[in-house]
Design an enzyme around this catalytic site. Structure first.
Site, PDB file in Angstrom:
ATOM      1  N   HIS A  84      61.365  36.342  74.948  1.00 39.90           N
ATOM      2  CA  HIS A  84      60.425  35.436  74.280  1.00 39.90           C
ATOM      3  C   HIS A  84      59.390  36.291  73.556  1.00 39.90           C
ATOM      4  O   HIS A  84      58.677  37.056  74.195  1.00 39.90           O
ATOM      5  CB  HIS A  84      59.744  34.517  75.302  1.00 39.90           C
ATOM      6  CG  HIS A  84      60.711  33.622  76.009  1.00 39.90           C
ATOM      7  ND1 HIS A  84      61.000  32.349  75.551  1.00 39.90           N
ATOM      8  CD2 HIS A  84      61.490  33.814  77.100  1.00 39.90           C
ATOM      9  CE1 HIS A  84      61.910  31.797  76.363  1.00 39.90           C
ATOM     10  NE2 HIS A  84      62.220  32.668  77.307  1.00 39.90           N
ATOM     11  N   ARG A  86      57.154  34.924  71.348  1.00 37.74           N
ATOM     12  CA  ARG A  86      55.951  34.077  71.193  1.00 37.74           C
ATOM     13  C   ARG A  86      55.473  33.901  69.759  1.00 37.74           C
ATOM     14  O   ARG A  86      54.351  33.464  69.538  1.00 37.74           O
ATOM     15  CB  ARG A  86      54.802  34.625  72.046  1.00 37.74           C
ATOM     16  CG  ARG A  86      55.109  34.685  73.539  1.00 37.74           C
ATOM     17  CD  ARG A  86      55.287  33.311  74.151  1.00 37.74           C
ATOM     18  NE  ARG A  86      55.420  33.369  75.609  1.00 37.74           N
ATOM     19  CZ  ARG A  86      56.386  32.760  76.288  1.00 37.74           C
ATOM     20  NH1 ARG A  86      57.320  32.063  75.661  1.00 37.74           N
ATOM     21  NH2 ARG A  86      56.422  32.821  77.596  1.00 37.74           N
ATOM     22  N   ASN A 116      61.710  28.687  71.628  1.00 37.91           N
ATOM     23  CA  ASN A 116      60.692  27.747  72.149  1.00 37.91           C
ATOM     24  C   ASN A 116      59.284  28.219  71.831  1.00 37.91           C
ATOM     25  O   ASN A 116      58.431  28.378  72.698  1.00 37.91           O
ATOM     26  CB  ASN A 116      60.860  27.540  73.662  1.00 37.91           C
ATOM     27  CG  ASN A 116      60.619  28.810  74.466  1.00 37.91           C
ATOM     28  OD1 ASN A 116      60.790  29.909  73.965  1.00 37.91           O
ATOM     29  ND2 ASN A 116      60.216  28.650  75.711  1.00 37.91           N
ATOM     30  N   ASP A 174      66.115  26.989  75.232  1.00 39.59           N
ATOM     31  CA  ASP A 174      65.585  27.629  76.443  1.00 39.59           C
ATOM     32  C   ASP A 174      64.097  27.352  76.619  1.00 39.59           C
ATOM     33  O   ASP A 174      63.334  27.334  75.658  1.00 39.59           O
ATOM     34  CB  ASP A 174      65.797  29.140  76.413  1.00 39.59           C
ATOM     35  CG  ASP A 174      65.198  29.798  77.656  1.00 39.59           C
ATOM     36  OD1 ASP A 174      65.457  29.302  78.763  1.00 39.59           O
ATOM     37  OD2 ASP A 174      64.443  30.776  77.508  1.00 39.59           O
ATOM     38  N   HIS A 201      69.603  26.938  79.268  1.00 39.06           N
ATOM     39  CA  HIS A 201      68.687  26.926  80.415  1.00 39.06           C
ATOM     40  C   HIS A 201      69.093  25.716  81.248  1.00 39.06           C
ATOM     41  O   HIS A 201      68.876  24.580  80.838  1.00 39.06           O
ATOM     42  CB  HIS A 201      67.244  26.806  79.895  1.00 39.06           C
ATOM     43  CG  HIS A 201      66.206  26.524  80.939  1.00 39.06           C
ATOM     44  ND1 HIS A 201      65.124  27.340  81.144  1.00 39.06           N
ATOM     45  CD2 HIS A 201      66.064  25.496  81.815  1.00 39.06           C
ATOM     46  CE1 HIS A 201      64.366  26.836  82.119  1.00 39.06           C
ATOM     47  NE2 HIS A 201      64.912  25.715  82.536  1.00 39.06           N
ATOM     48  N   HIS A 254      69.803  33.088  82.819  1.00 40.93           N
ATOM     49  CA  HIS A 254      69.098  33.339  84.090  1.00 40.93           C
ATOM     50  C   HIS A 254      69.625  32.591  85.318  1.00 40.93           C
ATOM     51  O   HIS A 254      68.947  31.749  85.881  1.00 40.93           O
ATOM     52  CB  HIS A 254      67.594  33.085  83.927  1.00 40.93           C
ATOM     53  CG  HIS A 254      67.183  31.814  83.221  1.00 40.93           C
ATOM     54  ND1 HIS A 254      67.703  30.581  83.514  1.00 40.93           N
ATOM     55  CD2 HIS A 254      66.262  31.617  82.246  1.00 40.93           C
ATOM     56  CE1 HIS A 254      67.136  29.684  82.744  1.00 40.93           C
ATOM     57  NE2 HIS A 254      66.267  30.278  81.971  1.00 40.93           N
ATOM     58  N   ASN A 300      60.620  30.355  86.069  1.00 42.39           N
ATOM     59  CA  ASN A 300      61.603  29.284  86.115  1.00 42.39           C
ATOM     60  C   ASN A 300      62.903  29.759  85.491  1.00 42.39           C
ATOM     61  O   ASN A 300      62.900  30.109  84.314  1.00 42.39           O
ATOM     62  CB  ASN A 300      61.084  28.059  85.354  1.00 42.39           C
ATOM     63  CG  ASN A 300      61.978  26.857  85.533  1.00 42.39           C
ATOM     64  OD1 ASN A 300      62.779  26.816  86.456  1.00 42.39           O
ATOM     65  ND2 ASN A 300      61.848  25.887  84.643  1.00 42.39           N
ATOM     66  N   ASP A 327      64.679  37.838  80.352  1.00 42.04           N
ATOM     67  CA  ASP A 327      63.865  36.630  80.170  1.00 42.04           C
ATOM     68  C   ASP A 327      62.386  37.023  80.059  1.00 42.04           C
ATOM     69  O   ASP A 327      61.511  36.351  80.624  1.00 42.04           O
ATOM     70  CB  ASP A 327      64.088  35.628  81.312  1.00 42.04           C
ATOM     71  CG  ASP A 327      63.515  34.250  80.992  1.00 42.04           C
ATOM     72  OD1 ASP A 327      63.090  34.023  79.836  1.00 42.04           O
ATOM     73  OD2 ASP A 327      63.489  33.393  81.899  1.00 42.04           O
ATOM     74  N   HIS A 331      52.692  35.880  79.084  1.00 43.20           N
ATOM     75  CA  HIS A 331      51.695  34.812  79.220  1.00 43.20           C
ATOM     76  C   HIS A 331      50.304  35.421  79.285  1.00 43.20           C
ATOM     77  O   HIS A 331      50.120  36.518  79.813  1.00 43.20           O
ATOM     78  CB  HIS A 331      51.950  33.989  80.488  1.00 43.20           C
ATOM     79  CG  HIS A 331      53.084  33.026  80.356  1.00 43.20           C
ATOM     80  ND1 HIS A 331      53.014  31.895  79.567  1.00 43.20           N
ATOM     81  CD2 HIS A 331      54.324  33.029  80.895  1.00 43.20           C
ATOM     82  CE1 HIS A 331      54.171  31.245  79.641  1.00 43.20           C
ATOM     83  NE2 HIS A 331      54.983  31.919  80.434  1.00 43.20           N
TER      84      HIS A 331
HETATM   85 ZN   LIG Z   1      64.847  29.434  80.697  1.00 38.80          ZN
HETATM   86 ZN   LIG Z   2      63.644  32.179  78.772  1.00 39.63          ZN
END
Ligand SMILES: [Zn+2]
Ligand SMILES: [Zn+2]
Length: 454
Positions: A84, A86, A116, A174, A201, A254, A300, A327, A331
């Site tokens: 990710h 971002r 995402n 995802d 996911h 994952h 998650n 993954d 954050h």
């Molecule tokens: Zn995921």
């Molecule tokens: Zn992910």
């Protein structure tokens, strides 16, 4: 399986000022389980390719930069199909530049970014803009997923054909599952026609809703709502059957639960085109870590029980699990330094992936080094890319590692813009010193003395 593309077909800025010259790794321990190379060699990189693999001390090329690699190891570089970055929307947490730098520092020669973002990546214009930014900023080749469904709302398919045309590497919602079987079926029909991968996911929100950590002894003791393992495995079973029915191919992201591993094994044995990944944190940690109520261990799918962790390790060993993916999920501290129930799900992982697996699983003899090296780039082929290989004529995607080096994760800071690592402060063995991606030097560790021109 459609034709596999070279990693160099992904977008990146090429090189960081290092001339694309000739490199000799002198007397390195070269290991590539795919090509069967395992021993001391001189390895010459020229014109972006592995040019020669000779006896130690035998390579002699005028004008080459020689790296004294005695006691050091060279492997095929790693490939992460699940990160990710971002961008767009949360550049305070990560962007293409910092995330790809973290990848290079971790020994990765390529990464695939999830869609995402804020807003989600679901138009051809979004993909074109991201690809352009990667060509300016990315330290290693980066590919971009587009959403399966418009706005990641799980209802209408995105303009998949247009997104494919604009260069999306595949499709994934995802962060969220695709709960509608009807939508999944339509997406997989398209997958079969167009060939691009669909990465899933897997989570049944009817079962997982409200949960923060694995449902088990620890969640019961702490009185925190749990996420049961069957919220993952039942959805994998559903989607494996839909994929079989539509003769489509799926990649499961994952894996965390032992029921999921056995579900994938059964599907593979039945001939379903299914691949899957596991993360370094699920392979090395369990929900026992949550007894500390430390939100850095919240992700998650959640860290699960020891039996689940053992099933993942066995799956990785047998090949039921095709690859290790991080993954990597940056954050901000505001999202993580709060009580467990309120904290965001996710951990960063690119910079520690190899060292964590090497320290926790290879050194104690749980997994063979060759298996780990192979799985760390095992995500390339299922996602449509040629796996990094060490043999003359192959594109040079290499990582130089000092397996004896010890370091403390995070002590020198992170290349990632975020620091939500569940391994911060750990003493780790094995350090990435240099990464060559698509034939160019993408990373050199600060303390690593540069080679000398001969
Ligand atoms: Zn995921
Ligand atoms: Zn992910």
């Amino acid at each position: 399986m459609p034709d596999l593309r070279p990693i160099s077909s992904l977008d990146w800025r090429g090189f960081d000022g290092d001339p694309a010259g000739i490199l000799i790794f002198r007397n390195a321990k070269v290991l590539d389980p795919r090509t069967g190379v395992d021993g001391a060699h001189d390895l010459v990189v020229r014109d972006g390719e592995v040019a020669e693999l000779t006896a130690p001390g035998a390579a002699d090329v005028a004008g080459a930069e020689t790296i004294d690699a005695e006691g050091l190891s060279v492997y095929p570089a790693f490939f992460d199909p699940h990160v990710h970055l971002r961008t767009p929307g949360r550049e305070d947490e990560e962007d293409i530049e910092t995330g790809s730098r973290a990848a290079a520092a971790g020994g990765f020669c390529g990464v695939l970014a999830m869609a995402n973002t804020e807003p989600p990546v679901d138009t051809a214009a979004d993909i074109s803009a991201l690809r352009e930014r990667a060509r300016e900023q990315a330290a290693v080749p980066v590919g971009f997923f587009a959403c399966v469904t418009r706005g990641m709302e799980g209802r209408e398919l995105s303009e998949m054909a247009e997104l494919a045309e604009s260069g999306a590497v595949g499709f994934s919602d995802d962060g969220l599952p695709i709960t509608s079987a009807r939508v999944m079926r339509r997406a997989l029909r398209y997958q079969r026609l167009a060939g691009l991968p669909v990465a899933l996911h897997e989570e049944d929100p009817e079962l997982s809703a409200g949960g923060s950590i694995h449902e088990g002894v620890v969640s019961a003791t702490l009185g925190i709502a749990g996420i049961p393992s069957i919220s993952e495995s039942t959805m994998i079973a559903r989607d494996a059957q839909i994929a079989a029915y539509e003769e489509a191919r799926i990649h499961v992201q994952h894996l965390s639960a032992r029921e999921s591993v056995s579900t994938v094994e059964v599907a593979k044995a039945a001939g379903v085109e299914i691949s899957c990944e596991a993360t370094p944190h699920h392979l090395t940690l369990t929900d026992e870590e949550l007894r500390s109520l430390d939100s850095r261990f919240k992700m998650n799918p959640p860290l699960r029980a020891e039996a689940d962790r053992q099933a993942l390790i066995e799956g990785l060993r047998s090949g039921a699990i095709d690859c290790i993916a991080t993954d990597h999920a940056p954050h901000s501290s505001e999202e993580k330094e709060v009580p467990v129930e309120e904290a965001a799900f996710g951990v960063i992982g690119l910079e520690t992936a190899f060292s964590v697996i090497y320290t926790e699983l290879v050194l104690p003899g749980v997994l063979e080094l060759g298996t780990v090296v192979e799985r760390l780039s095992g995500g390339a082929e299922p996602l449509g890319f040629l796996a990094p290989r060490i043999e003359p004529g192959a594109e040079a995607n290499l990582v130089l590692v000092d397996t004896k080096a010890e370091w403390e994760a995070g002590a020198e800071g992170w290349d990632s813009r975020s620091d939500n690592s569940c391994f911060a402060g750990r003493r780790l063995r094995g350090r990435v010193l240099m990464t060559v991606a698509a034939g160019r030097v993408a990373y050199r560790q600060r303390s690593f003395a540069l080679g000398v021109a001969s």
